[in-house]
Design a protein around this motif. Structure first.
Motif, PDB file in Angstrom:
ATOM      1  N   LEU A 250       0.771  -1.040  -0.065  1.00  0.00           N
ATOM      2  CA  LEU A 250       0.033   0.000  -0.048  1.00  0.00           C
ATOM      3  C   LEU A 250       0.710   1.240  -0.212  1.00  0.00           C
ATOM      4  N   PHE A 251       2.048   1.084   0.286  1.00  0.00           N
ATOM      5  CA  PHE A 251       3.032   2.180   0.721  1.00  0.00           C
ATOM      6  C   PHE A 251       3.824   2.199  -0.855  1.00  0.00           C
ATOM      7  N   PRO A 252       3.857   3.557  -1.510  1.00  0.00           N
ATOM      8  CA  PRO A 252       4.315   3.455  -2.618  1.00  0.00           C
ATOM      9  C   PRO A 252       6.047   3.249  -2.493  1.00  0.00           C
ATOM     10  N   GLU A 253       6.530   3.676  -1.410  1.00  0.00           N
ATOM     11  CA  GLU A 253       7.930   3.417  -1.417  1.00  0.00           C
ATOM     12  C   GLU A 253       8.338   1.974  -1.151  1.00  0.00           C
ATOM     13  N   SER A 254       7.441   0.629  -1.139  1.00  0.00           N
ATOM     14  CA  SER A 254       7.687  -0.439  -1.057  1.00  0.00           C
ATOM     15  C   SER A 254       8.258  -1.010  -2.521  1.00  0.00           C
ATOM     16  N   GLN A 255       8.208  -0.269  -3.443  1.00  0.00           N
ATOM     17  CA  GLN A 255       8.809  -0.634  -4.681  1.00  0.00           C
ATOM     18  C   GLN A 255      10.482  -0.348  -4.661  1.00  0.00           C
ATOM     19  N   LEU A 256      10.777   0.511  -3.911  1.00  0.00           N
ATOM     20  CA  LEU A 256      12.216   0.869  -3.880  1.00  0.00           C
ATOM     21  C   LEU A 256      13.122  -0.019  -3.421  1.00  0.00           C
ATOM     22  N   VAL A 257      14.518  -0.199  -4.096  1.00  0.00           N
ATOM     23  CA  VAL A 257      15.130  -1.407  -3.722  1.00  0.00           C
ATOM     24  C   VAL A 257      16.571  -0.584  -3.380  1.00  0.00           C
ATOM     25  N   ASP A 258      17.298  -1.205  -2.271  1.00  0.00           N
ATOM     26  CA  ASP A 258      18.168  -0.597  -1.830  1.00  0.00           C
ATOM     27  C   ASP A 258      18.390   0.796  -1.829  1.00  0.00           C
ATOM     28  N   ASN A 259      17.199   1.405  -1.141  1.00  0.00           N
ATOM     29  CA  ASN A 259      17.132   2.639  -0.816  1.00  0.00           C
ATOM     30  C   ASN A 259      16.435   3.049   0.409  1.00  0.00           C
ATOM     31  N   LEU A 260      17.016   3.656   1.312  1.00  0.00           N
ATOM     32  CA  LEU A 260      16.559   3.955   2.762  1.00  0.00           C
ATOM     33  C   LEU A 260      15.171   4.575   2.626  1.00  0.00           C
ATOM     34  N   GLU A 261      14.813   5.080   1.785  1.00  0.00           N
ATOM     35  CA  GLU A 261      13.324   5.710   1.677  1.00  0.00           C
ATOM     36  C   GLU A 261      12.198   4.583   1.938  1.00  0.00           C
ATOM     37  N   TYR A 262      12.572   3.461   1.470  1.00  0.00           N
ATOM     38  CA  TYR A 262      11.698   2.062   1.764  1.00  0.00           C
ATOM     39  C   TYR A 262      11.147   2.168   3.103  1.00  0.00           C
ATOM     40  N   GLY A 263      12.058   2.470   4.108  1.00  0.00           N
ATOM     41  CA  GLY A 263      11.621   2.546   5.541  1.00  0.00           C
ATOM     42  C   GLY A 263      11.164   3.897   6.037  1.00  0.00           C
ATOM     43  N   TYR A 264      11.094   4.803   5.130  1.00  0.00           N
ATOM     44  CA  TYR A 264      10.627   5.730   5.874  1.00  0.00           C
ATOM     45  C   TYR A 264       9.581   5.977   6.906  1.00  0.00           C
TER      46      TYR A 264
ATOM     47  N   TYR B 289      15.340   0.805  11.395  1.00  0.00           N
ATOM     48  CA  TYR B 289      15.897   1.013  10.067  1.00  0.00           C
ATOM     49  C   TYR B 289      15.198   2.079   9.515  1.00  0.00           C
ATOM     50  N   ASN B 290      14.282   2.656  10.162  1.00  0.00           N
ATOM     51  CA  ASN B 290      13.913   4.119   9.752  1.00  0.00           C
ATOM     52  C   ASN B 290      14.749   5.210   9.586  1.00  0.00           C
ATOM     53  N   TYR B 291      15.295   5.671   8.554  1.00  0.00           N
ATOM     54  CA  TYR B 291      16.271   6.985   8.384  1.00  0.00           C
ATOM     55  C   TYR B 291      15.726   7.990   7.899  1.00  0.00           C
ATOM     56  N   THR B 292      14.271   8.186   8.217  1.00  0.00           N
ATOM     57  CA  THR B 292      13.715   9.441   7.596  1.00  0.00           C
ATOM     58  C   THR B 292      14.528  10.479   8.208  1.00  0.00           C
ATOM     59  N   PRO B 293      14.725  11.577   7.280  1.00  0.00           N
ATOM     60  CA  PRO B 293      15.657  12.658   7.606  1.00  0.00           C
ATOM     61  C   PRO B 293      14.790  13.769   8.276  1.00  0.00           C
ATOM     62  N   ASN B 294      13.554  13.664   8.145  1.00  0.00           N
ATOM     63  CA  ASN B 294      12.917  14.791   8.777  1.00  0.00           C
ATOM     64  C   ASN B 294      11.374  14.221   9.207  1.00  0.00           C
ATOM     65  N   GLY B 295      10.615  15.314   9.640  1.00  0.00           N
ATOM     66  CA  GLY B 295       9.357  14.710  10.200  1.00  0.00           C
ATOM     67  C   GLY B 295       9.232  14.332  11.757  1.00  0.00           C
ATOM     68  N   PHE B 296      10.341  14.978  12.401  1.00  0.00           N
ATOM     69  CA  PHE B 296      10.319  14.592  14.104  1.00  0.00           C
ATOM     70  C   PHE B 296       9.897  15.858  14.720  1.00  0.00           C
ATOM     71  N   SER B 297       8.991  15.458  15.877  1.00  0.00           N
ATOM     72  CA  SER B 297       9.018  16.253  17.016  1.00  0.00           C
ATOM     73  C   SER B 297      10.274  16.448  17.868  1.00  0.00           C
ATOM     74  N   PRO B 298      10.684  17.431  18.548  1.00  0.00           N
ATOM     75  CA  PRO B 298      11.659  17.688  19.378  1.00  0.00           C
ATOM     76  C   PRO B 298      11.942  16.181  20.268  1.00  0.00           C
ATOM     77  N   ASN B 299      11.062  15.838  20.693  1.00  0.00           N
ATOM     78  CA  ASN B 299      11.300  14.639  21.555  1.00  0.00           C
ATOM     79  C   ASN B 299      11.520  13.238  20.808  1.00  0.00           C
ATOM     80  N   GLY B 300      11.643  13.416  19.832  1.00  0.00           N
ATOM     81  CA  GLY B 300      12.038  12.408  18.734  1.00  0.00           C
ATOM     82  C   GLY B 300      10.928  11.546  18.151  1.00  0.00           C
ATOM     83  N   ASN B 301       9.720  11.991  18.655  1.00  0.00           N
ATOM     84  CA  ASN B 301       8.282  11.354  18.072  1.00  0.00           C
ATOM     85  C   ASN B 301       8.069  11.730  16.574  1.00  0.00           C
ATOM     86  N   LEU B 302       7.673  10.626  15.963  1.00  0.00           N
ATOM     87  CA  LEU B 302       7.552  11.015  14.469  1.00  0.00           C
ATOM     88  C   LEU B 302       6.139  11.742  14.191  1.00  0.00           C
ATOM     89  N   ASN B 303       6.415  12.823  13.282  1.00  0.00           N
ATOM     90  CA  ASN B 303       5.072  13.680  12.996  1.00  0.00           C
ATOM     91  C   ASN B 303       3.931  12.689  12.185  1.00  0.00           C
TER      92      ASN B 303
END
Ligand code: CA
Ligand code: CA
Ligand code: CA
Length: 427
Positions: A159-173, A249-263
């Motif tokens: 269901l997530f479009p990034e599931s098609q990416l191979v060897d790409n960190l975005e796969y786990g964002y 293994y989620n290396y999303t570079p942004n989308g964090f609250s200051p306390n480390g939670n995901l937006n």
């Protein structure tokens, strides 16, 4: 056949043996008593009582093999008295003269059989006893999916479009944290010998929380009958999903609250997968998934809820999608770069290990037991140096430190270890 004459007699020989299949297993009891009472020289009274009880092996007995519990009682009476009147009467008959006195004798007997059955085969409050033509227990085959052991983290769902990416960190964002486990029964026992951490032992609220307490089978299946000796506890597969916590293994570079939670927790996912050994569901007549789920929003009424998806079929086991099969126990103990390949996710062993076990040497194990990325925390910090710096900028000092301690968020903490006790986890 010792006597050969029998064989040569030409007569048909029939041999029967007793079926001793259940012999010695089924317990039978026979009791009897006999009473005699001599009321006088003329009158005796007697009584007999006997009872035979068979103890069934199980509560479910087959038709025609029902155990019995029968009682017989009998009463008897004997009266015998010499009768002068009879003697005189006989003497009055013409041509007859008695030489011995006549006597009057009366005997009476009464007996009754009271049939019955052991109370163990009564069911559902009925005292009539029940026997089974077929209990249909074998008519349904079940694949139990409740053990947490065969489950593991899944790859990104389709269901997530990034599931098609191979060897790409975005796969786990969008990977958020999901935990799946069976609760250890020690957490149910508050008794003196319990190994419960002190903080939990007296915390009744924590122990009675519906998400962690012991489930009794009849709470879900009120009409389920459990026979003696069978556990009444309902085993559960417990899944905890934290859409606002960064998953491994989620290396999303942004989308964090200051306390480390995901937006934006609504856009995240957590997944687990397992194999099922039966692959032809049609041939095996496997028809549906039976799922009993506890209300996930019991303590948050009015919550919007989430979605639960089941994907059945061929599922990719490439959790860190790179087309490579990564095996921790294939990683070299000495970090020899010629023995592994480096992908965007981390290290993939070139070796094909024969067995599924870590190295016997504890030092080698430290180099192998590092997670699916093949990187120890030190190596994680080296590989993702720039990303870590970028993410840390968005976090407060505490969250930044926690992030840097385990950048891939793949460290394992033993649930009964001291670290969780010290942080008073669960209470
Ligand atoms: Ca892989
Ligand atoms: Ca790691
Ligand atoms: Ca780590």
């Amino acid at each position: 056949m010792i006597n050969t004459a029998l064989l040569s007699s030409g007569q048909p020989i029939r041999i029967t043996t007793e079926n001793n299949e259940l012999f010695g297993l089924q317990q039978r009891s026979l009791f009897g008593a006999r009473f005699d009472y001599k009321a006088s020289n003329k009158l005796t009274l007697g009584g007999t009582f006997m009872t035979l009880t068979e103890k069934p092996l199980t509560q479910k007995v087959n038709y025609m093999e029902e155990p019995i519990s029968n009682s017989i009682f009998g009463l008897d009476l004997n009266y015998s008295s010499p009768s002068r009147f009879l003697t005189k009467l006989v003497d009055k008959l013409p041509f007859i003269s008695t030489k011995a006195p006549s006597s009057f004798t009366f005997s009476g007997e009464y007996a009754q059989l009271i049939p019955g059955h052991p109370s163990a085969i009564n069911s559902g409050g009925d005292k009539g006893g029940a026997s089974y033509l077929d209990d249909f227990e074998a008519s349904r085959s079940v694949i139990d999916l409740k053990s947490a052991v065969p489950w593991q983290l899944s790859g990104t769902p389709q269901l997530f479009p990034e599931s098609q990416l191979v060897d790409n960190l975005e796969y786990g964002y969008n990977r958020a944290k999901v935990a799946f486990y069976n609760i250890d029964p020690i957490f149910y026992n508050r008794g003196g010998t319990s190994n419960l951490p002190a903080s939990l032992r007296n915390d009744r609220n924590a122990l009675s929380n519906h998400y962690v307490r012991e489930m009794i089978e009849q709470e879900v299946f009120p009409f389920k009958e459990t026979s003696t000796g069978q556990s009444t506890v309902l085993p559960t597969l417990d899944i905890a999903y934290y859409p606002f916590l960064r998953g491994p293994y989620n290396y999303t570079p942004n989308g964090f609250s200051p306390n480390g939670n995901l937006n934006n927790p609504k856009s995240r996912w957590g997944g687990l997968m397992r194999r099922i050994d039966i692959n032809d569901f049609e041939a095996q007549n496997i028809e549906y998934i039976e799922l009993w789920v506890m209300d996930s929003y019991m303590y948050k009424p009015g919550s919007q809820g989430g979605d639960l998806y089941f994907n059945i079929g061929n599922i990719s086991e490439d959790i860190l999608k790179d087309g490579r099969k990564s095996l921790e126990n294939g990683l070299p103990a000495n970090e020899d770069p010629s023995k592994y390949d480096e992908t965007n996710w981390g290290r993939v062993a070139k070796l094909q290990p024969v067995i599924q076990a870590f190295d016997n040497d504890p030092a080698a194990r430290r180099a192998q037991d590092v997670g699916l990325d093949g990187l120890s925390n030190t190596n994680e910090r080296i590989k993702f140096q720039q990303l870590i710096a970028q993410i840390k900028n968005q976090l407060n000092p505490d969250a930044a430190l926690a992030f840097e301690n385990d950048p891939s968020s793949d460290d394992y903490t033993y649930f009964r270890g001291g670290a969780l006790d010290q942080s008073n986890a669960g209470s």
